[in-house]
Scaffold this active site. Structure first.
Site, PDB file in Angstrom:
ATOM      1  N   HIS A  96      -2.503  63.082   3.528  1.00  0.00           N
ATOM      2  CA  HIS A  96      -1.765  61.973   3.567  1.00  0.00           C
ATOM      3  C   HIS A  96      -1.663  60.903   4.461  1.00  0.00           C
ATOM      4  O   HIS A  96      -1.176  59.617   4.082  1.00  0.00           O
ATOM      5  CB  HIS A  96      -0.445  62.535   2.590  1.00  0.00           C
ATOM      6  CG  HIS A  96      -0.720  62.753   1.311  1.00  0.00           C
ATOM      7  ND1 HIS A  96      -1.445  63.921   0.830  1.00  0.00           N
ATOM      8  CD2 HIS A  96      -0.740  61.779   0.279  1.00  0.00           C
ATOM      9  CE1 HIS A  96      -1.438  63.980  -0.203  1.00  0.00           C
ATOM     10  NE2 HIS A  96      -1.258  62.793  -0.937  1.00  0.00           N
ATOM     11  N   GLU A 127      -7.503  68.204 -11.245  1.00  0.00           N
ATOM     12  CA  GLU A 127      -7.768  68.353  -9.810  1.00  0.00           C
ATOM     13  C   GLU A 127      -7.844  69.738  -9.519  1.00  0.00           C
ATOM     14  O   GLU A 127      -7.736  70.169  -8.155  1.00  0.00           O
ATOM     15  CB  GLU A 127      -6.812  67.664  -9.060  1.00  0.00           C
ATOM     16  CG  GLU A 127      -5.288  67.934  -9.351  1.00  0.00           C
ATOM     17  CD  GLU A 127      -4.282  67.089  -8.624  1.00  0.00           C
ATOM     18  OE1 GLU A 127      -4.757  66.620  -7.592  1.00  0.00           O
ATOM     19  OE2 GLU A 127      -3.008  67.023  -9.003  1.00  0.00           O
ATOM     20  N   ASP A 185      -8.011  67.007  -4.189  1.00  0.00           N
ATOM     21  CA  ASP A 185      -7.866  68.366  -4.580  1.00  0.00           C
ATOM     22  C   ASP A 185      -8.889  69.148  -5.101  1.00  0.00           C
ATOM     23  O   ASP A 185      -9.191  70.369  -4.772  1.00  0.00           O
ATOM     24  CB  ASP A 185      -6.370  68.542  -5.288  1.00  0.00           C
ATOM     25  CG  ASP A 185      -5.403  68.216  -4.301  1.00  0.00           C
ATOM     26  OD1 ASP A 185      -5.313  68.989  -3.272  1.00  0.00           O
ATOM     27  OD2 ASP A 185      -4.369  67.652  -4.769  1.00  0.00           O
ATOM     28  N   CYS A 233      -8.889  58.908  -9.408  1.00  0.00           N
ATOM     29  CA  CYS A 233      -7.873  58.526  -8.373  1.00  0.00           C
ATOM     30  C   CYS A 233      -8.148  59.047  -7.098  1.00  0.00           C
ATOM     31  O   CYS A 233      -7.153  58.816  -6.286  1.00  0.00           O
ATOM     32  CB  CYS A 233      -6.426  58.376  -9.116  1.00  0.00           C
ATOM     33  SG  CYS A 233      -6.007  60.138  -9.264  1.00  0.00           S
TER      34      CYS A 233
HETATM   35  C1  PEP Z   1      -6.089  63.912  -5.561  1.00  0.00           C
HETATM   36  O1  PEP Z   1      -5.836  65.247  -5.421  1.00  0.00           O
HETATM   37  O2  PEP Z   1      -7.459  63.597  -5.597  1.00  0.00           O
HETATM   38  C2  PEP Z   1      -4.988  63.022  -5.685  1.00  0.00           C
HETATM   39  C3  PEP Z   1      -5.456  61.821  -5.955  1.00  0.00           C
HETATM   40  O3  PEP Z   1      -3.746  63.440  -5.427  1.00  0.00           O
HETATM   41  P1  PEP Z   1      -2.926  63.630  -4.027  1.00  0.00           P
HETATM   42  O4  PEP Z   1      -4.127  63.019  -3.009  1.00  0.00           O
HETATM   43  O5  PEP Z   1      -2.006  62.690  -4.138  1.00  0.00           O
HETATM   44  O6  PEP Z   1      -2.945  65.077  -3.771  1.00  0.00           O
HETATM   45 MG    MG Z   2      -4.073  65.694  -5.636  1.00  0.00          MG
END
Ligand code: PEP
Ligand code: MG
Length: 586
Positions: free
Chosen positions: A197, A439, A463, A510
């Site tokens: 993140h 995911e 994920d 995404c």
């Molecule tokens: C993902 O897991 O690809 C996603 C977009 O969610 P995050 O990165 O917030 O876990």
């Molecule tokens: Mg995710």
């Protein structure tokens, strides 16, 4: 005199966010000093006691000094600092540690850690929510005392006043959220990967970052001159004047490239054979709406709402959720805004919610699992999203759905929220679309069943790759195995796209893979309809799509899938891209 040239050092890490930063280093070392079982000789025990009491006194002084700076004595911040001071006065914490050192000749940090862990366990078992949450304060206090025992400096992003390059062991989501309003030029961290993140936020904020450098904090002294190249993943410490000149030029060239790309923001994302795609933004803060629109986003494909829970000591109210989402929905007008319900846990934690410490947080009580346990928190957010839906084109999305059973449980909460609003005669969009992130591999495998019950899919590759390939996405030691082109991943994506299309619903992506220029052509070939990414990546992805022919990409992906390894797929893809787009840099 030392020749400055000989002191220059180049470190290689993982490029996390493009751009070049040149400036002074600001060190934040947040690795909790690791305590190991160790003892001292009997005659040294009193030295350990003295060192411990000194660290406690130092911690008390630091907190008192911070508290003096807080003007409003009724504010939460002041109250929390008072709780911290009270905990430090606690005889259990201090006396027990001193006793353990004297009786067992433990080293101070080991003794203190033992007492601290015991107390934390007691806090975790307390029924009363308020008291249980004080465990969080206790942990922070423990951290400070251990830091002081190790003689380290506690610094935080909030204290930064000048433009600096932040060098940290790791940055918590709470730290990165503060970067939004700070003069930070860029950052480098010991840990992390492209999809952690910290990296995602750096891209969202458009500041250069290099992560996974392993020992960068050990290489720096405060204030040292630094160059950070977020595209190459390089950090240069104590650069020579020639290096500074070279990178100043590179920085200018980068700015020109970005300016050039900006022309593509306003053009439609249409392939040469006329296939229109939708490029959307991933956002974390409402403040990102403007930059998303400027970058040419056709809406928001992923609004990560966890950030509403950070850097605060209470939970956001329904009204606060609603007003925040409404603001974003109104900014985007007729464009969709996909609001993801909270995905707390894993590597995203809230400042306030005391989540249990788990052995495997990524597989623990996170996201929808947490929401289905804490239904009030969940329903409150769902009601707010529904209310915001009457001010724009809002869509709701659940994270981490593992199968139809869990999806139905989540949909039931949406139903309850709808009837509550109806009863209260509060308006909302009755047609609001509800979708899920795909995911978790089980969801990808059962995509055909899930597709019958939702309005859209959005593939979360961050994920999906983590779980399908069993690679911790924040662990720099296994990041080399994080392969979006692994045949298993491409097959899973194709399966989800086909299932979605068979059921007549659009399939978005995404995860970070969607914004990586190198994968654009493959995703086009796999049939992704909507691409959601960090807003700054949109113009570049658009430029590549506009030069591509969709049906050729589809045929090419058929060929790629015949290869058995990610390496073979990667080289075939690179060769193809160099042929097709010789002017692009991949
Ligand atoms: C993902 O897991 O690809 C996603 C977009 O969610 P995050 O990165 O917030 O876990
Ligand atoms: Mg995710």
């Amino acid at each position: 005199m030392t020749d400055p040239r000989s002191r220059m050092k180049v470190l290689n890490g993982i490029p996390a966010s493009p751009g070049i930063a040149i400036g002074r280093a600001f060190l934040i070392n947040r690795a909790l000093p690791r305590s190991v079982h160790s003892t001292v000789s009997k005659d040294r025990a009193e030295d350990e006691v003295a060192a411990f009491l000194h660290a406690v006194a130092r911690s008390r002084e630091q907190i008192q000094a911070i508290r003096e700076g807080v003007k409003d004595q009724s504010s939460d911040h002041y109250q929390i600092l008072s709780v911290h001071l009270a905990l430090l006065e606690d005889s259990m914490l201090v006396d027990q540690t001193v006793r353990l050192i004297r009786e067992n000749q433990f080293k101070a940090d080991w003794a203190f850690n033992k007492v601290l862990q015991g107390l934390l366990e007691t806090f975790r078992r307390i029924e009363d929510k308020y008291l249980r949450e004080r465990g969080h304060d206790l942990r922070q206090i423990g951290h400070r005392v251990l830091e002081n025992l190790a003689g380290r400096l506690m610094e935080s992003v909030a204290s930064i006043r000048d433009p600096v390059v932040v060098i940290a062991h790791d940055l918590s989501p709470a730290d990165t959220a503060q970067i939004l309003n700070s003069p930070v030029l860029g950052f480098a961290t010991d840990v992390g990967s492209k999809t952690s993140h910290t990296a995602i936020t750096a891209r969202a904020l458009g500041i250069p970052a290099v992560v996974g450098l392993e020992r960068v904090t050990g290489e720096f002294a405060e204030n040292e001159e630094t160059i950070l190249d977020g595209e190459e993943g390089v950090v240069i410490i104590r650069p020579t004047p020639e290096k500074v000149r070279e990178y100043t030029e590179k920085k200018k060239a980068y700015a020109l490239r970005i300016r050039d790309l900006a022309k593509f923001a306003k053009l439609p994302a249409v392939t040469r054979d006329g296939k229109t795609l939708r490029l959307l933004a991933n956002i974390e803060f409402p403040e990102e709406a403007d930059v998303s629109l400027r970058s040419g986003a056709d809406g928001v494909g992923l609004y990560r709402t966890e950030f509403l829970y950070l850097n605060r000591k209470d939970l956001p109210s329904e009204e606060e959720h609603y007003l925040t989402y409404r603001r974003v929905a109104e900014k985007f007008g007729r464009h969709p805004v996909t609001i993801r319900t909270i995905d707390l846990g894993g590597d995203k934690f809230a400042s306030h919610l005391e989540l249990a410490e788990e052995m495997n947080p990524a597989m623990g009580l996170r996201a929808i699992r947490f929401c289905l346990r804490e239904r009030d928190i969940f329903k409150q957010q769902v009601r707010a999203i529904l209310r915001a839906s009457s001010h724009g084109k809002v869509q709701l999305m659940f994270p981490m759905i593992s199968g139809v059973g869990e999806l139905r449980a989540a949909l039931a909460v949406v139903e309850e929220a709808r009837s509550e609003l109806k009863k209260r005669r509060i308006s909302f969009d009755r047609q609001m679309r509800v979708g899920i992130m795909v995911e978790i591999p089980s969801a990808a495998i059962c995509a055909d069943q899930l597709a019958r019950e939702v309005d859209f899919f959005s593939i979360g590759t961050n994920d999906l790759i983590q779980y399908a390939l069993a690679i911790d996405r924040v662990n720099e030691h296994v990041s080399y195995l994080y392969e979006p082109l692994h045949p298993a991943i491409l097959r899973l994506i194709r399966r989800v796209v086909d299932a979605g299309h068979d059921a007549g619903i659009p399939v978005a992506m995404c995860g970070e893979m969607a914004g990586e220029p190198f994968y654009v052509y493959v995703l086009l070939g796999l049939g992704i309809d909507e691409w959601s990414m960090s807003p700054t990546s949109i113009p570049r992805v658009k430029r590549i799509l506009r030069k591509s022919v969709a049906y050729e990409a589809r045929d090419f992906v058929g060929e790629l899938l015949a290869h058995a390894t990610a390496a073979d797929i990667g080289s075939a893809l690179r060769k193809k891209l160099e042929d097709l787009f010789p002017e692009e840099r991949f």
